[in-house]
Design an enzyme around this catalytic site. Structure first.
Site, short mmCIF file in Angstrom:
data_model
loop_
_atom_site.label_atom_id
_atom_site.label_comp_id
_atom_site.label_asym_id
_atom_site.label_seq_id
_atom_site.Cartn_x
_atom_site.Cartn_y
_atom_site.Cartn_z
N GLU A 151 -28.87 1.97 12.15
CA GLU A 151 -28.34 3.24 11.63
C GLU A 151 -28.20 4.29 12.72
O GLU A 151 -28.52 5.47 12.55
CB GLU A 151 -29.23 3.77 10.50
CG GLU A 151 -29.09 2.97 9.22
CD GLU A 151 -29.74 3.66 8.02
OE1 GLU A 151 -30.04 4.86 8.10
OE2 GLU A 151 -29.93 2.99 7.01
N GLY A 152 -27.70 3.89 13.88
CA GLY A 152 -27.56 4.78 15.01
C GLY A 152 -28.78 4.66 15.90
O GLY A 152 -29.86 5.13 15.53
#
Length: 817
Positions: free
Chosen positions: A497-498
């Site tokens: 997620e990043g």
């Protein structure tokens, strides 16, 4: 007399700026002071000429725009880097919330405390007490992670039957429609039992087909998929990441070409899709694939635009050409995760989520949904994990003894325990406050980045502290090890997620500076206005506001630094007042340093990632302090909880101070560095790290059952049942504390200082000496078995450690022999 009035003018204008008075109010104050000074003989014609020479060009719109604003606007456009469409979508996504107050340098603490405390509904509490507890009791985590590398089928079925994958789906489609706070509580409890379990439940309830369908799907798509997703008839995954596009997800090479093709025996307008994705959770078992790709229309079948942009489609995995089934194996936490490919897979246009009208809108859809999902899943899993480790490490430290005393009494262990306790309190506070914001209708994109980065980092640090405390108990994997899998899997949360390096260095401040600053976004938007006068008017308004804002923050920062923020209004004049004051001080410092960095680095600030990271750290630590203070107030300001509050606030304010000092030390000019030190730290750095005495209090609180410790362990699975390691250890802690007086009685009765071990033999000695009854001796003997179960580690027959093909081969050899 002139000096007195000049000083009076400076003081009055500074006070006006401190309170953010308007330009007209400031001019009025200056004019009145000048007028009074003139009658007193302090000012003459030269003073008035200087005053008018300053005021008139700034007050008369035409003069100001022609000689000041227009040149500034021209220079601004030269140094300002252009924003791509994907960057604009990311900036526009979501909303700003409390983080904007912190960014602006003047946080309203009353506003913070007026946000309602999140609460569970009766239905949500019943789900936590019923199905969540039941599935935790069902799962043998060692069997799932080591032997099956998957959840057992009965657990999978239980999750489907009880709608664990439908927490975000509305009731009209058969879902549970839980609040964001309730989802967080569920994930925390699942994490405390198994990270495998919480990962599998978390993903479908985060960014994925369910979330995208509810927000953007057509009525037909919603009616078809959502009821099936709610009961587990469909298992969703969402494929975004490609080998060539990880953190830079907007540059995915996967594509779809608009064309005509055959579908169910008819020629229809559709898309020929080609993709190669990896790291896709649930892909190996998914029945419906959410796919992000770049859509092209070279033949103009949809219009005159050839490159339509990122688009999201929903594809049944039994569609010819869709490849799924292979798995990745992420650090021995074997949640279903794997690659998916397809080459020239034809699907109709109505497979696009939202239909053909949403072609090219995929990136906006993704970043808007991510701003909500990223607040819940990983932060909740992290908070649940930290709380579990804090409680478990506290119990273990009281049970495990070395040198004839519990290891929790050793200062080195106390230091690690204190960090676990402090992180447990603040991480839970941050998740609770942030999910509460989502339930109020916010989509806090900047907050989601703050939580994703800092809570996963705190989780990683916590696993290291817990491993240090447990020593050999932690490193030997097996059915009785509750630390090892979390230690192995911590980097997964850091990566997904990043990636955390990207999130800290680019996203938190990159979005925060533009979204939270009251004038920067308007200045940037002025550059894209085509009408020259309209653009100039817009920039004029923003620039003048920005200048006033910067001056105000300079005055506020200097005043708060000189006074130690002692005169700052705080909501409570108790032990927490100092934390409100220091947070207000560093909030003003953040606002000032943000504008200074923009002025010094200009457009290159975007590439000064370490400068951006430190500015983001300032904002993040202030947010964590705010959440801690809000939690303390929401829970009734119980004095017994104060050590956790004090440690968390002091730790994060100290880190805030360090980030500020590092910012100053990395300014390009020695003169600027010297000036900033005088402005920001005129008397040195005021915040100190938590003291040894404070950390001793936290460590002791973790080692003895109490209401304070129970509140820290809220939504953690601690039942005393066969498959709950933490629950059994909690009961052992209570039992050991109960028999310690009996042990001391034997020591006194025999005149020996015995080691706290072999309690069955101690019991026999007590009976022989006549100091224990049969019942008391039985209690000591029973506790000895539990104590050994806690401190012993797993061992195996070598064949038991063989897995997969190796075990099959060995079995075949044995059969042949």
């Amino acid at each position: 007399m002139t000096l007195i009035f000049v000083l009076a003018l400076i003081v009055l204008l500074s006070a006006a700026s401190y309170h953010r008075a308007s330009w007209n109010t400031a001019i009025g104050i200056a004019a009145v002071t000048m007028l009074v000074g003139t009658f007193a003989g302090a000012f003459g014609i030269i003073s008035w000429l200087i005053f008018l020479a300053i005021v008139i060009p700034l007050s008369v719109t035409n003069l100001r725009q022609q000689y000041i604003v227009a040149p500034a606007f021209k220079a601004f456009k030269k140094v300002t880097p252009t924003m791509s469409e994907t960057e604009k979508s990311a900036i526009d996504a979501g909303t700003t919330w409390w983080e904007a107050d912190l960014f602006c340098g003047n946080p309203n603490w009353d506003k913070l405390h007026q946000f309602p405390k999140p609460r569970l509904s009766v239905e949500e509490q019943a789900f936590l007490d019923g199905p969540v507890e039941e599935v935790c009791a069902m799962l043998n985590d060692w069997e799932a992670t080591h032997e099956l590398t998957d959840l057992p089928q009965d657990v999978w079925q239980y999750l489907k039957d009880n709608k664990f994958f439908a927490m975000i789906i509305k009731k009209q489609y058969g879902g549970l429609e839980f609040s964001a706070y309730a989802q967080s509580c569920v994930l925390q409890k699942l994490t405390s039992k198994s990270t495998l379990l919480s990962s599998i439940v978390g993903v479908p309830n985060s960014l994925g087909p369910g979330e995208l369908l509810q927000h953007y799907g057509t009525d037909e798509q919603k009616e078809h998929y959502l009821p099936r997703l709610a009961v587990g008839d469909e298992i969703p995954c969402f494929a975004l990441t490609s080998p060539e596009a990880g953190s830079d997800a907007s540059s995915i090479p996967d594509f779809g070409v608009v064309c005509k093709g055959e579908w169910e025996g008819k020629e229809v307008l559709g898309i020929s899709l080609t993709w190669n994705k990896r790291y896709i959770t649930l892909a190996p078992v998914a029945t419906v694939l959410g796919l992000a790709f770049k859509m092209r229309d070279p033949d103009g079948l949809l219009g005159d635009k050839e490159e339509l942009g990122i688009t999201c489609a929903l594809i049944p995995t039994n569609t010819p050409g869709v490849k799924i089934g292979r798995r990745h194996f992420p650090l021995n936490v074997p949640f279903q995760n794997g690659p998916t490919q397809g080459e020239n897979v034809f699907v109709p246009l109505d497979f696009i989520i939202g239909g053909a009208k949403m072609a090219g809108q995929g990136w906006r859809m993704l970043v808007e949904c991510l701003s909500v999902g990223r607040v819940i899943t990983l932060p909740s899993n992290s908070a649940g994990g930290i709380k579990s480790l804090a409680v478990a490490s506290g119990a273990y430290s009281r049970i495990r003894r070395q040198f004839k005393l519990p290891i929790g009494k050793m200062e080195g262990i106390e230091e690690a325990l204190a960090k676990l306790g402090g992180y447990a309190y603040s991480s839970d506070a941050a998740v609770t406050m942030s999910t509460g914001a989502v339930d109020l209708g916010e989509k806090p994109s900047v907050v989601s980045a703050i939580l994703k980065y800092h809570l996963t980092e705190q989780m990683r640090a916590s696993t290291i502290h817990a491993m240090d405390i447990h020593g050999g108990k932690g490193i030997c994997l097996g059915p009785n090890n509750y630390v090892g899998r979390g230690y192995q899997g911590a980097p997964i949360a850091i990566t997904v997620e990043g990636a955390n390096i990207l999130t800290r260095n680019m996203i938190i401040y990159g979005q925060g500076a533009i979204r939270c600053h009251p004038f920067v976004l308007a200045e940037l938007e002025a550059c894209s206005i085509k009408d020259k006068q309209e653009a100039l008017d817009s920039f004029d308004k923003s620039l003048m506001g920005h200048i006033g804002f910067t001056i105000s923050n300079l005055v506020r920062t200097k005043w708060l630094a000189l006074t130690g923020a002692r005169f700052t209004k705080v909501p409570f004049n108790d032990e927490t007042a100092v934390y409100y004051r220091n947070a207000a001080r560093y909030s003003a410092s953040l606002a000032l340093m943000s504008d200074i960095c923009m002025a010094v680095f200009g457009g290159s600030l975007k590439r000064k990632e370490r400068i951006s990271a430190r500015l983001g750290d300032l904002l993040s630590y202030l947010y964590l302090v705010s959440a801690t203070l809000k939690r303390y107030n929401d829970e009734g300001r119980r004095k017994e909880d104060l050590p956790f509050v004090q440690w968390s606030c002091q730790e994060h304010l100290y880190l805030c101070q360090r980030a500020l000092a590092d910012l100053i030390n990395n300014m390009p000019s020695a003169a600027l560095r010297g000036l900033l030190k005088v402005v920001l730290f005129p008397f040195g750095r005021p915040v100190r790290k938590p003291t040894d005495k404070m950390e001793h209090k936290l460590a002791q609180l973790l080692q003895v059952p109490s209401e304070t410790r129970d509140r820290l362990a809220t939504h953690i699975y601690l039942k005393d049942e066969p498959l709950c390691l933490l629950g059994k250890q909690e009961q052992t802690l209570k039992d050991i504390l109960a028999v310690e007086p009996l042990f001391e009685k034997v020591c006194r009765g025999t005149g020996k200082k015995l080691p706290f071990m072999q309690l069955d033999k101690v019991a026999a000695m007590g009976l022989e000496a006549g100091v224990l009854s049969e019942d008391e001796a039985a209690k000591l003997t029973a506790v000895e078995a539990k104590r050994l179960a806690v401190i012993n580690v797993d061992d195996f027959d070598p064949e038991e450690l063989l897995a997969g093909k190796a075990r099959t081969k060995e079995s075949a050899k044995a059969d042949a022999a």
